[in-house]
Scaffold this motif. Structure first.
Motif, PDB file in Angstrom:
ATOM      1  N   ALA A  75       0.754  -3.651  12.967  1.00  0.00           N
ATOM      2  CA  ALA A  75       1.322  -2.450  12.345  1.00  0.00           C
ATOM      3  C   ALA A  75       1.724  -2.721  10.903  1.00  0.00           C
ATOM      4  O   ALA A  75       1.508  -1.881  10.011  1.00  0.00           O
ATOM      5  CB  ALA A  75       2.530  -1.969  13.145  1.00  0.00           C
ATOM      6  N   GLY A  76       2.288  -3.903  10.649  1.00  0.00           N
ATOM      7  CA  GLY A  76       2.657  -4.265   9.294  1.00  0.00           C
ATOM      8  C   GLY A  76       1.450  -4.365   8.378  1.00  0.00           C
ATOM      9  O   GLY A  76       1.495  -3.943   7.218  1.00  0.00           O
ATOM     10  N   GLY A  77       0.350  -4.924   8.898  1.00  0.00           N
ATOM     11  CA  GLY A  77      -0.868  -5.020   8.104  1.00  0.00           C
ATOM     12  C   GLY A  77      -1.416  -3.651   7.737  1.00  0.00           C
ATOM     13  O   GLY A  77      -1.852  -3.424   6.600  1.00  0.00           O
ATOM     14  N   ILE A  78      -1.380  -2.716   8.700  1.00  0.00           N
ATOM     15  CA  ILE A  78      -1.876  -1.355   8.444  1.00  0.00           C
ATOM     16  C   ILE A  78      -0.982  -0.639   7.438  1.00  0.00           C
ATOM     17  O   ILE A  78      -1.469  -0.012   6.479  1.00  0.00           O
ATOM     18  CB  ILE A  78      -1.953  -0.562   9.764  1.00  0.00           C
ATOM     19  CG1 ILE A  78      -2.987  -1.197  10.694  1.00  0.00           C
ATOM     20  CG2 ILE A  78      -2.292   0.904   9.488  1.00  0.00           C
ATOM     21  CD1 ILE A  78      -3.010  -0.596  12.093  1.00  0.00           C
ATOM     22  N   ILE A  79       0.330  -0.747   7.615  1.00  0.00           N
ATOM     23  CA  ILE A  79       1.272  -0.057   6.726  1.00  0.00           C
ATOM     24  C   ILE A  79       1.191  -0.621   5.305  1.00  0.00           C
ATOM     25  O   ILE A  79       1.195   0.132   4.324  1.00  0.00           O
ATOM     26  CB  ILE A  79       2.709  -0.187   7.267  1.00  0.00           C
ATOM     27  CG1 ILE A  79       2.861   0.608   8.567  1.00  0.00           C
ATOM     28  CG2 ILE A  79       3.728   0.283   6.235  1.00  0.00           C
ATOM     29  CD1 ILE A  79       2.658   2.100   8.417  1.00  0.00           C
ATOM     30  N   ALA A  80       1.125  -1.939   5.181  1.00  0.00           N
ATOM     31  CA  ALA A  80       1.046  -2.561   3.856  1.00  0.00           C
ATOM     32  C   ALA A  80      -0.240  -2.144   3.138  1.00  0.00           C
ATOM     33  O   ALA A  80      -0.227  -1.840   1.940  1.00  0.00           O
ATOM     34  CB  ALA A  80       1.120  -4.078   3.991  1.00  0.00           C
ATOM     35  N   THR A  81      -1.336  -2.128   3.862  1.00  0.00           N
ATOM     36  CA  THR A  81      -2.611  -1.727   3.269  1.00  0.00           C
ATOM     37  C   THR A  81      -2.574  -0.264   2.844  1.00  0.00           C
ATOM     38  O   THR A  81      -3.019   0.089   1.732  1.00  0.00           O
ATOM     39  CB  THR A  81      -3.758  -1.931   4.283  1.00  0.00           C
ATOM     40  OG1 THR A  81      -3.763  -3.293   4.707  1.00  0.00           O
ATOM     41  CG2 THR A  81      -5.099  -1.585   3.660  1.00  0.00           C
ATOM     42  N   PHE A  82      -2.049   0.593   3.694  1.00  0.00           N
ATOM     43  CA  PHE A  82      -1.953   2.021   3.373  1.00  0.00           C
ATOM     44  C   PHE A  82      -1.063   2.242   2.162  1.00  0.00           C
ATOM     45  O   PHE A  82      -1.397   3.024   1.250  1.00  0.00           O
ATOM     46  CB  PHE A  82      -1.424   2.794   4.582  1.00  0.00           C
ATOM     47  CG  PHE A  82      -1.314   4.266   4.351  1.00  0.00           C
ATOM     48  CD1 PHE A  82      -2.449   5.047   4.253  1.00  0.00           C
ATOM     49  CD2 PHE A  82      -0.073   4.878   4.244  1.00  0.00           C
ATOM     50  CE1 PHE A  82      -2.356   6.416   4.035  1.00  0.00           C
ATOM     51  CE2 PHE A  82       0.034   6.237   4.026  1.00  0.00           C
ATOM     52  CZ  PHE A  82      -1.110   7.016   3.921  1.00  0.00           C
ATOM     53  N   GLY A  83       0.088   1.575   2.129  1.00  0.00           N
ATOM     54  CA  GLY A  83       0.983   1.711   0.992  1.00  0.00           C
ATOM     55  C   GLY A  83       0.360   1.226  -0.296  1.00  0.00           C
ATOM     56  O   GLY A  83       0.602   1.787  -1.372  1.00  0.00           O
ATOM     57  N   PHE A  84      -0.481   0.209  -0.199  1.00  0.00           N
ATOM     58  CA  PHE A  84      -1.105  -0.365  -1.391  1.00  0.00           C
ATOM     59  C   PHE A  84      -2.160   0.562  -1.985  1.00  0.00           C
ATOM     60  O   PHE A  84      -2.252   0.731  -3.197  1.00  0.00           O
ATOM     61  CB  PHE A  84      -1.729  -1.717  -1.038  1.00  0.00           C
ATOM     62  CG  PHE A  84      -2.194  -2.499  -2.221  1.00  0.00           C
ATOM     63  CD1 PHE A  84      -1.343  -3.351  -2.899  1.00  0.00           C
ATOM     64  CD2 PHE A  84      -3.496  -2.373  -2.689  1.00  0.00           C
ATOM     65  CE1 PHE A  84      -1.767  -4.069  -3.999  1.00  0.00           C
ATOM     66  CE2 PHE A  84      -3.930  -3.083  -3.780  1.00  0.00           C
ATOM     67  CZ  PHE A  84      -3.065  -3.939  -4.441  1.00  0.00           C
ATOM     68  N   ILE A  85      -2.983   1.164  -1.129  1.00  0.00           N
ATOM     69  CA  ILE A  85      -4.108   1.953  -1.641  1.00  0.00           C
ATOM     70  C   ILE A  85      -3.731   3.406  -1.931  1.00  0.00           C
ATOM     71  O   ILE A  85      -4.447   4.086  -2.673  1.00  0.00           O
ATOM     72  CB  ILE A  85      -5.301   1.936  -0.652  1.00  0.00           C
ATOM     73  CG1 ILE A  85      -4.928   2.617   0.663  1.00  0.00           C
ATOM     74  CG2 ILE A  85      -5.764   0.512  -0.415  1.00  0.00           C
ATOM     75  CD1 ILE A  85      -6.084   2.714   1.641  1.00  0.00           C
ATOM     76  N   LEU A  86      -2.613   3.888  -1.378  1.00  0.00           N
ATOM     77  CA  LEU A  86      -2.257   5.296  -1.548  1.00  0.00           C
ATOM     78  C   LEU A  86      -2.038   5.691  -3.011  1.00  0.00           C
ATOM     79  O   LEU A  86      -2.629   6.684  -3.470  1.00  0.00           O
ATOM     80  CB  LEU A  86      -1.019   5.615  -0.710  1.00  0.00           C
ATOM     81  CG  LEU A  86      -0.659   7.102  -0.602  1.00  0.00           C
ATOM     82  CD1 LEU A  86      -1.784   7.872   0.081  1.00  0.00           C
ATOM     83  CD2 LEU A  86       0.650   7.283   0.186  1.00  0.00           C
ATOM     84  N   PRO A  87      -1.220   4.974  -3.783  1.00  0.00           N
ATOM     85  CA  PRO A  87      -1.047   5.379  -5.185  1.00  0.00           C
ATOM     86  C   PRO A  87      -2.333   5.267  -5.992  1.00  0.00           C
ATOM     87  O   PRO A  87      -2.587   6.096  -6.870  1.00  0.00           O
ATOM     88  CB  PRO A  87       0.033   4.413  -5.705  1.00  0.00           C
ATOM     89  CG  PRO A  87       0.009   3.263  -4.773  1.00  0.00           C
ATOM     90  CD  PRO A  87      -0.374   3.816  -3.448  1.00  0.00           C
ATOM     91  N   SER A  88      -3.137   4.264  -5.699  1.00  0.00           N
ATOM     92  CA  SER A  88      -4.406   4.116  -6.413  1.00  0.00           C
ATOM     93  C   SER A  88      -5.301   5.330  -6.176  1.00  0.00           C
ATOM     94  O   SER A  88      -5.971   5.813  -7.097  1.00  0.00           O
ATOM     95  CB  SER A  88      -5.130   2.843  -5.951  1.00  0.00           C
ATOM     96  OG  SER A  88      -4.344   1.706  -6.193  1.00  0.00           O
ATOM     97  N   PHE A  89      -5.312   5.815  -4.948  1.00  0.00           N
ATOM     98  CA  PHE A  89      -6.140   6.975  -4.608  1.00  0.00           C
ATOM     99  C   PHE A  89      -5.750   8.180  -5.462  1.00  0.00           C
ATOM    100  O   PHE A  89      -6.602   8.831  -6.075  1.00  0.00           O
ATOM    101  CB  PHE A  89      -5.989   7.289  -3.122  1.00  0.00           C
ATOM    102  CG  PHE A  89      -6.661   8.557  -2.698  1.00  0.00           C
ATOM    103  CD1 PHE A  89      -8.038   8.582  -2.484  1.00  0.00           C
ATOM    104  CD2 PHE A  89      -5.927   9.717  -2.507  1.00  0.00           C
ATOM    105  CE1 PHE A  89      -8.663   9.761  -2.090  1.00  0.00           C
ATOM    106  CE2 PHE A  89      -6.544  10.898  -2.117  1.00  0.00           C
ATOM    107  CZ  PHE A  89      -7.919  10.915  -1.909  1.00  0.00           C
ATOM    108  N   PHE A  90      -4.462   8.476  -5.518  1.00  0.00           N
ATOM    109  CA  PHE A  90      -4.012   9.647  -6.265  1.00  0.00           C
ATOM    110  C   PHE A  90      -4.195   9.463  -7.772  1.00  0.00           C
ATOM    111  O   PHE A  90      -4.611  10.394  -8.479  1.00  0.00           O
ATOM    112  CB  PHE A  90      -2.545   9.951  -5.948  1.00  0.00           C
ATOM    113  CG  PHE A  90      -2.333  10.512  -4.576  1.00  0.00           C
ATOM    114  CD1 PHE A  90      -2.846  11.748  -4.233  1.00  0.00           C
ATOM    115  CD2 PHE A  90      -1.627   9.800  -3.616  1.00  0.00           C
ATOM    116  CE1 PHE A  90      -2.663  12.274  -2.953  1.00  0.00           C
ATOM    117  CE2 PHE A  90      -1.442  10.323  -2.348  1.00  0.00           C
ATOM    118  CZ  PHE A  90      -1.956  11.565  -2.020  1.00  0.00           C
TER     119      PHE A  90
END
Length: 217
Positions: A75-90
Protein backbone atom coordinates in the motif's frame (compact mmCIF):
# COMPACT_ATOMS: atom_id res chain seq x y z
CA UNK A 1 -3.15 5.60 7.75
CA UNK A 2 -0.98 8.42 9.09
CA UNK A 3 2.14 6.86 7.57
CA UNK A 4 0.40 6.47 4.18
CA UNK A 5 -0.70 10.10 4.26
CA UNK A 6 2.84 11.18 5.14
CA UNK A 7 4.17 9.15 2.21
CA UNK A 8 1.66 10.72 -0.15
CA UNK A 9 2.38 14.30 0.98
CA UNK A 10 6.16 13.80 0.88
CA UNK A 11 6.25 12.37 -2.62
CA UNK A 12 3.59 14.78 -3.87
CA UNK A 13 5.87 17.61 -2.76
CA UNK A 14 8.84 15.98 -4.49
CA UNK A 15 6.76 15.40 -7.62
CA UNK A 16 6.07 19.12 -7.87
CA UNK A 17 9.67 19.53 -9.09
CA UNK A 18 9.00 18.18 -12.56
CA UNK A 19 11.67 19.99 -14.54
CA UNK A 20 14.67 17.91 -15.58
CA UNK A 21 13.20 14.45 -15.22
CA UNK A 22 14.09 11.71 -12.77
CA UNK A 23 17.80 12.38 -12.39
CA UNK A 24 17.24 16.02 -11.44
CA UNK A 25 14.88 14.84 -8.70
CA UNK A 26 17.37 12.43 -7.12
CA UNK A 27 19.07 14.99 -4.81
CA UNK A 28 15.64 16.16 -3.65
CA UNK A 29 14.55 12.58 -2.97
CA UNK A 30 17.76 11.97 -1.03
CA UNK A 31 17.30 15.10 1.09
CA UNK A 32 13.66 14.31 1.89
CA UNK A 33 14.01 10.55 2.42
CA UNK A 34 17.43 10.34 4.09
CA UNK A 35 17.93 13.67 5.85
CA UNK A 36 14.40 14.69 6.85
CA UNK A 37 12.29 11.56 7.11
CA UNK A 38 15.11 9.06 7.72
CA UNK A 39 13.16 6.37 5.90
CA UNK A 40 16.34 5.03 4.32
CA UNK A 41 20.11 5.34 4.50
CA UNK A 42 22.37 6.74 1.78
CA UNK A 43 23.39 3.20 0.85
CA UNK A 44 19.77 2.06 0.53
CA UNK A 45 18.87 5.03 -1.65
CA UNK A 46 21.78 4.24 -3.98
CA UNK A 47 20.53 0.66 -4.20
CA UNK A 48 17.04 1.94 -5.05
CA UNK A 49 18.57 4.13 -7.77
CA UNK A 50 20.46 1.17 -9.21
CA UNK A 51 17.40 -1.10 -9.20
CA UNK A 52 15.23 1.70 -10.55
CA UNK A 53 17.67 2.19 -13.42
CA UNK A 54 17.56 -1.51 -14.32
CA UNK A 55 13.76 -1.89 -14.18
CA UNK A 56 11.18 -0.49 -16.62
CA UNK A 57 9.93 3.02 -15.91
CA UNK A 58 11.39 6.29 -14.68
CA UNK A 59 14.13 5.97 -12.10
CA UNK A 60 12.56 8.55 -9.76
CA UNK A 61 9.13 6.88 -9.93
CA UNK A 62 10.66 3.46 -9.31
CA UNK A 63 12.60 4.85 -6.36
CA UNK A 64 9.38 6.28 -4.90
CA UNK A 65 7.76 2.85 -5.23
CA UNK A 66 10.68 1.11 -3.49
CA UNK A 67 10.75 3.61 -0.63
CA UNK A 68 6.98 3.45 -0.14
CA UNK A 69 7.05 -0.34 -0.11
CA UNK A 70 9.90 -0.31 2.41
CA UNK A 71 8.06 2.09 4.73
CA UNK A 72 4.49 0.79 4.54
CA UNK A 73 4.39 -2.33 2.39
CA UNK A 74 2.52 -2.70 -0.90
CA UNK A 75 0.00 0.00 0.00
CA UNK A 76 2.86 2.36 0.78
CA UNK A 77 4.46 1.67 -2.59
CA UNK A 78 1.19 2.41 -4.41
CA UNK A 79 0.50 5.59 -2.42
CA UNK A 80 4.05 6.91 -2.82
CA UNK A 81 3.99 6.28 -6.56
CA UNK A 82 0.57 7.91 -6.95
CA UNK A 83 1.63 10.93 -4.92
CA UNK A 84 4.78 11.28 -6.98
CA UNK A 85 3.19 11.20 -10.43
CA UNK A 86 0.00 13.16 -9.63
CA UNK A 87 1.48 16.69 -9.66
CA UNK A 88 3.52 15.90 -12.75
CA UNK A 89 0.36 14.82 -14.57
CA UNK A 90 -1.46 18.08 -13.86
CA UNK A 91 1.57 20.31 -14.48
CA UNK A 92 2.37 18.66 -17.83
CA UNK A 93 -1.28 18.97 -18.89
CA UNK A 94 -1.25 22.69 -18.10
CA UNK A 95 2.11 23.29 -19.79
CA UNK A 96 1.06 21.32 -22.88
CA UNK A 97 -2.09 23.41 -23.25
CA UNK A 98 -0.23 26.72 -22.91
CA UNK A 99 3.13 25.98 -24.53
CA UNK A 100 2.08 26.72 -28.10
CA UNK A 101 0.87 30.17 -27.09
CA UNK A 102 3.87 31.14 -24.96
CA UNK A 103 6.83 29.14 -26.32
CA UNK A 104 8.04 31.99 -28.55
CA UNK A 105 7.89 34.68 -25.88
CA UNK A 106 11.42 35.78 -24.92
CA UNK A 107 10.79 35.75 -21.16
CA UNK A 108 9.58 32.13 -21.38
CA UNK A 109 12.65 31.13 -23.40
CA UNK A 110 14.93 32.79 -20.84
CA UNK A 111 13.10 31.07 -17.99
CA UNK A 112 13.59 27.65 -19.57
CA UNK A 113 17.27 28.46 -20.21
CA UNK A 114 17.71 29.12 -16.50
CA UNK A 115 15.82 25.96 -15.61
CA UNK A 116 18.14 23.90 -17.84
CA UNK A 117 21.15 25.23 -15.92
CA UNK A 118 19.50 24.31 -12.61
CA UNK A 119 18.76 20.82 -13.94
CA UNK A 120 22.44 20.34 -14.85
CA UNK A 121 23.46 21.25 -11.30
CA UNK A 122 20.90 18.88 -9.76
CA UNK A 123 22.01 16.00 -11.98
CA UNK A 124 25.67 16.70 -11.14
CA UNK A 125 24.80 16.67 -7.44
CA UNK A 126 23.05 13.32 -7.87
CA UNK A 127 26.13 11.90 -9.64
CA UNK A 128 28.45 13.11 -6.85
CA UNK A 129 26.23 11.59 -4.14
CA UNK A 130 26.00 8.27 -5.98
CA UNK A 131 29.76 8.28 -6.61
CA UNK A 132 30.52 8.63 -2.91
CA UNK A 133 28.33 5.65 -2.04
CA UNK A 134 29.05 3.42 -5.06
CA UNK A 135 32.76 3.67 -5.94
CA UNK A 136 34.11 1.94 -2.87
CA UNK A 137 36.81 -0.57 -3.88
CA UNK A 138 39.27 -1.34 -6.72
CA UNK A 139 36.74 -3.40 -8.67
CA UNK A 140 34.06 -0.70 -8.66
CA UNK A 141 36.69 1.75 -9.93
CA UNK A 142 37.55 -0.65 -12.77
CA UNK A 143 33.85 -1.17 -13.55
CA UNK A 144 33.27 2.59 -13.55
CA UNK A 145 36.01 3.39 -16.05
CA UNK A 146 35.19 0.34 -18.17
CA UNK A 147 31.54 1.34 -18.47
CA UNK A 148 32.52 4.98 -19.05
CA UNK A 149 34.80 4.04 -21.95
CA UNK A 150 32.29 1.58 -23.43
CA UNK A 151 29.42 4.07 -23.31
CA UNK A 152 31.49 7.02 -24.55
CA UNK A 153 33.44 5.50 -27.44
CA UNK A 154 31.47 2.40 -28.48
CA UNK A 155 27.86 1.80 -29.46
CA UNK A 156 27.07 -0.54 -26.58
CA UNK A 157 23.46 -1.05 -25.53
CA UNK A 158 22.59 0.31 -22.04
CA UNK A 159 21.10 -3.10 -21.24
CA UNK A 160 24.42 -4.74 -22.10
CA UNK A 161 26.27 -2.20 -19.94
CA UNK A 162 24.03 -2.97 -16.96
CA UNK A 163 24.54 -6.73 -17.40
CA UNK A 164 28.32 -6.31 -17.77
CA UNK A 165 28.45 -4.14 -14.64
CA UNK A 166 26.37 -6.69 -12.72
CA UNK A 167 28.67 -9.52 -13.79
CA UNK A 168 31.70 -7.43 -12.86
CA UNK A 169 30.22 -6.73 -9.45
CA UNK A 170 29.60 -10.43 -8.80
CA UNK A 171 33.11 -11.39 -9.89
CA UNK A 172 34.70 -8.54 -7.96
CA UNK A 173 32.73 -9.31 -4.81
CA UNK A 174 33.71 -12.98 -4.96
CA UNK A 175 37.36 -12.07 -5.45
CA UNK A 176 37.41 -9.56 -2.59
CA UNK A 177 35.72 -12.05 -0.27
CA UNK A 178 38.58 -14.53 -0.79
CA UNK A 179 41.43 -12.07 -1.24
CA UNK A 180 44.39 -11.94 1.13
CA UNK A 181 46.15 -9.06 -0.63
CA UNK A 182 47.49 -6.56 1.94
CA UNK A 183 46.91 -3.67 -0.50
CA UNK A 184 43.27 -4.56 -1.12
CA UNK A 185 42.61 -5.15 2.58
CA UNK A 186 44.17 -1.79 3.44
CA UNK A 187 42.12 -0.12 0.71
CA UNK A 188 38.87 -1.57 2.01
CA UNK A 189 39.66 -0.70 5.63
CA UNK A 190 40.28 2.94 4.68
CA UNK A 191 37.72 3.36 1.91
CA UNK A 192 35.43 5.54 4.02
CA UNK A 193 38.20 8.07 4.52
CA UNK A 194 38.91 8.03 0.78
CA UNK A 195 35.35 8.16 -0.47
CA UNK A 196 33.47 10.78 1.42
CA UNK A 197 33.48 9.77 5.08
CA UNK A 198 33.85 13.46 5.86
CA UNK A 199 30.62 14.18 3.98
CA UNK A 200 28.92 11.26 5.71
CA UNK A 201 29.85 12.65 9.12
CA UNK A 202 28.51 16.07 8.13
CA UNK A 203 25.22 14.51 7.04
CA UNK A 204 25.03 12.55 10.32
CA UNK A 205 25.70 15.70 12.33
CA UNK A 206 22.96 17.55 10.46
CA UNK A 207 20.47 14.78 11.22
CA UNK A 208 21.45 14.67 14.90
CA UNK A 209 21.18 18.45 15.14
CA UNK A 210 17.69 18.40 13.58
CA UNK A 211 16.58 15.68 15.99
CA UNK A 212 17.93 17.69 18.91
CA UNK A 213 16.08 20.80 17.75
CA UNK A 214 12.84 18.82 17.48
CA UNK A 215 13.36 17.40 20.98
CA UNK A 216 13.99 20.88 22.39
CA UNK A 217 10.76 22.13 20.87
Amino acid sequence: MKKLWELFVTFFRIGMVTFGGGYAMLPIIQREIVDKKQWATDEQVVEYYAIGQCTPGLIAVNTATFVGNEVAGIAGGIIATFGFILPSFFIIMIIASLLQNFADISIVKNAFAGIRVCVCVLILQAVINMWKNSISDPFTIVIYFGILIASSFFSVSPVALVLIAAAGGVIGGAFLAHSNSPYINDFLENKDARFGDKFGRKREHRILRKNKDKADK
